[in-house]
Design a protein around this motif. Sequence first.
Motif, short mmCIF file in Angstrom:
data_model
loop_
_atom_site.label_atom_id
_atom_site.label_comp_id
_atom_site.label_asym_id
_atom_site.label_seq_id
_atom_site.Cartn_x
_atom_site.Cartn_y
_atom_site.Cartn_z
N THR A 100 -24.93 0.61 32.24
CA THR A 100 -25.81 1.45 33.14
C THR A 100 -25.38 2.91 32.92
O THR A 100 -24.10 3.02 33.62
N LEU B 160 -25.15 6.17 34.62
CA LEU B 160 -25.46 6.35 36.12
C LEU B 160 -26.19 7.95 36.07
O LEU B 160 -25.33 8.95 35.31
N ALA C 73 -31.31 6.33 36.61
CA ALA C 73 -30.33 5.40 35.58
C ALA C 73 -30.94 4.81 34.50
O ALA C 73 -32.04 4.39 34.23
N LEU C 74 -30.12 4.83 33.27
CA LEU C 74 -30.59 3.90 31.93
C LEU C 74 -29.83 2.68 31.91
O LEU C 74 -28.59 2.72 31.75
N GLU C 75 -30.37 1.64 31.52
CA GLU C 75 -29.49 0.47 31.43
C GLU C 75 -29.76 0.14 30.05
O GLU C 75 -30.97 -0.08 29.58
N LYS C 76 -28.79 -0.28 29.40
CA LYS C 76 -28.69 -0.79 27.98
C LYS C 76 -27.62 -1.72 27.54
O LYS C 76 -26.77 -1.92 28.50
#
Lengths: 127, 146
Positions: free
Chosen positions: B94, B96, B102-105
């Motif tokens: 993630t 932050l 936030a971006l999750e990958k």
Amino acid sequence: MGQPLRKAEPETRSYRERIRELVEADRVEGARRLLAEALERGDHGEDLSRWERVLAKTKGRRNPEVALDFDRTPEITWIREKSDPYKGQWVALLGDQLLAHSASLDEVMAVLEANKPPRRPMVHYID
Amino acid sequence: MFKLGALDFSCGRSLFRDTLKEAPESTAKVFVKIQLEGRSESNIYAQIDTGAAWSVLDPLVAKSLGLLDLDGQRTTLHTRFGRIEGILAKLLVTFLADDGIALEKHGTFFISPDWPSGRTFLGYSGLLASMRFALDPRTNHFYFGP
């Protein structure tokens, strides 16, 4: 007279072995192409599921539920300017607020457990 | 947020650091804030390394999160520390945000107890190649998006 063309050797190594070799040589796109070829052929009798997983490209997802992080500059400034009297102790800080201090980390954590702060404090040892 | 024409280029941004006290370097690098496997105790600064194929997880962080014994794909990587054996495993990263979302990958990480501890890298092929990111070195902002 020209040299006779050499006939290409038939590939005898497994897909797993060849993919691993490409990965170890940082040739990731080559490994992905070879994996795609293996999956398309489908008759090689090898379990490539782990390679499928680690070589897969994934899309990102926005997650508005993850709390915003925040700037720790006030905590760093506090440590720089006000930490001298706390040498040899653990301090718990939130912004420029000192939440707890003790030579024992367990005691600091117990104070935080009893009075849960609204955000994650910075816990730091002053040496 | 950062715009590309009328479109959003990024969904979030965070402040990045040029240096880390625990990983001294002779020149500035880019360390961004991430979280691993959705666990807030795992929040760390990781170094952007577009020259590396894979991300590498600090073995101490891996140990604290119980990720050293993951059932990943065993492999050997040629690194600046020599040949190191370990596993490749997909982890949820993630990015932050200080502003925005936030971006999750999922990214592929190399995990090995033999990797020198103290630093986590984010590599290109297994993570950064499939997301948007940009840097503003004047303000130390790291912009990211899906």
